[in-house]
Design an enzyme around this catalytic site. Sequence first.
Site, PDB file in Angstrom:
ATOM      1  N   TYR A 182     -11.622  -7.266  -4.195  1.00  6.51           N
ATOM      2  CA  TYR A 182     -12.046  -6.386  -5.103  1.00  6.51           C
ATOM      3  C   TYR A 182     -12.914  -6.967  -6.145  1.00  6.51           C
ATOM      4  CZ  TYR A 182      -8.149  -2.866  -4.589  1.00  6.51           C
ATOM      5  OH  TYR A 182      -7.335  -1.576  -4.209  1.00  6.51           O
ATOM      6  N   ASP A 230       1.779  -7.187   6.771  1.00 10.48           N
ATOM      7  CA  ASP A 230       2.621  -6.113   7.670  1.00 10.48           C
ATOM      8  C   ASP A 230       3.527  -6.127   8.786  1.00 10.48           C
ATOM      9  OD1 ASP A 230       2.363  -8.622   9.431  1.00 10.48           O
ATOM     10  OD2 ASP A 230       1.616  -8.074  11.918  1.00 10.48           O
ATOM     11  N   ASP A 258      -2.669  -3.213  -3.118  1.00 12.34           N
ATOM     12  CA  ASP A 258      -3.017  -1.864  -3.410  1.00 12.34           C
ATOM     13  C   ASP A 258      -2.856  -0.614  -2.230  1.00 12.34           C
ATOM     14  OD1 ASP A 258      -4.521   0.193  -3.909  1.00 12.34           O
ATOM     15  OD2 ASP A 258      -5.963  -0.221  -2.549  1.00 12.34           O
ATOM     16  N   ASP A 269       1.405   1.790  -2.528  1.00 14.73           N
ATOM     17  CA  ASP A 269       1.237   3.365  -2.237  1.00 14.73           C
ATOM     18  C   ASP A 269       2.387   3.658  -1.312  1.00 14.73           C
ATOM     19  OD1 ASP A 269      -0.913   4.003  -3.845  1.00 14.73           O
ATOM     20  OD2 ASP A 269      -1.204   5.676  -2.294  1.00 14.73           O
TER      21      ASP A 269
HETATM   22  C1  IPM Z   1      -5.175   2.162  -7.694  1.00  8.88           C
HETATM   23  C2  IPM Z   1      -5.850   2.165  -6.799  1.00  8.88           C
HETATM   24  C3  IPM Z   1      -7.501   1.963  -6.968  1.00  8.88           C
HETATM   25  C4  IPM Z   1      -7.671   0.956  -6.578  1.00  8.88           C
HETATM   26  C5  IPM Z   1      -8.232   2.383  -6.538  1.00  8.88           C
HETATM   27  C6  IPM Z   1      -8.430   3.696  -8.173  1.00  8.88           C
HETATM   28  C7  IPM Z   1      -9.859   1.247  -7.601  1.00  8.88           C
HETATM   29  O1  IPM Z   1      -6.215   3.288  -5.636  1.00  8.88           O
HETATM   30  O2  IPM Z   1      -4.143   1.520  -9.042  1.00  8.88           O
HETATM   31  O3  IPM Z   1      -4.132   1.378  -6.808  1.00  8.88           O
HETATM   32  O4  IPM Z   1      -7.471   0.489  -5.810  1.00  8.88           O
HETATM   33  O5  IPM Z   1      -6.856  -0.445  -7.405  1.00  8.88           O
HETATM   34 MN    MN Z   2      -3.887   2.276  -4.932  1.00  6.53          MN
END
Ligand code: IPM
Ligand code: MN
Length: 349
Positions: free
Chosen positions: A135, A220, A244, A248
Amino acid sequence: MHKIAVIPGDGIGPEVVREGLKVLQAAAAKTGMEYEIREFDYGGDRYLRTGQVVPPDFLEIMRQFDAIYLGAVGHPEVKVGILERDLLLTLRFGLDLYVNLRPVKLYPGVETPLKDKGPGEIDFVVVRENTEGLYCGAGGFMHRGLPEEVAVQTMLYTRRGTERVIRYAFELARRRNRQRKVTLVDKANVLTYGHDLWQRVFQEVGEEYPEVEKDHAYVDACCMWMVKNPEWFDVIVTCNMFGDIITDLGAIIQGGMGIAASGNLHPGQVSMFEPIHGSAPKYAGKNVAMPLAAISAAQMMVEFLGEEETSQRMERAIVQALSSGRIRSLDASSGHRTDEIGDLVASYV
Ligand code: IPM
Ligand code: MN
């Protein structure tokens, strides 16, 4: 008196933030927690109106606060990447918010897609490094658009940046006092420089925490274990990009984007709290977005501000609302109104 900056942002951001503030207000009224809020219009609409997502003195303004409460960024009419960079990443990097704290906790009454797993099995925290890695924005093109084009995107780690986030993870494992375990998640078998540094620093810092178990998983395999054996995890520490991705996955096993919250922290300094979900433009203004993630982010903010009692009240109210049987599901098609959910949680405060 805590000073809180509120940035509702784009899409469903303003609607969910309103409910978070509603629950905060209800809890603070009970405990006597004192705070003042100031709202800012930073985001997509402001950009389309003025050409600027935020003003030039954005970070100076933000530094005057104790915490920042953010709704969502992302606007269908703004090119992807602009709002992310100018608002979200500027906050994370500019305020040096080096810990992205993402609890993965399944509350009673919430459905998980994992078979045979319940609240007893899903309760861990991901500590995502938040200021370095892929990042960092370093890179470039050569011969852009031509057949011989080269693109470079640099994954950058510093010893200092790695050490402080790993130390935070160990302190957290100690404070949580559950399994007392930190799992380092990396890809050191391939990323033989960057993640070699992570492994060495993990060993070094870990020696200062003899009572905390040190565990390791390649990223993984980690995805596999999160689905198969989520109960193995207590605290995960990992780099920005992997954090990141796996959060999710974490959000889905804890019940979805309707409930997943996060804190972007620099202990002792102004820090930022947000739901993990995006701005969901197609639901904007319809009063159907699930505000529990934003309410939960507000609760994390209150905890960060040291208001233990208010934070506990808020979390208890979330738990009671969820186990009341009155919330059918946590997605935008639940049939619930955004403000109705906020009212319900506030009523349990
Ligand atoms: C998160 C989001 C962000 C990230 C994006 C929107 C830049 O996906 O907060 O997880 O990748 O960190
Ligand atoms: Mn994210």
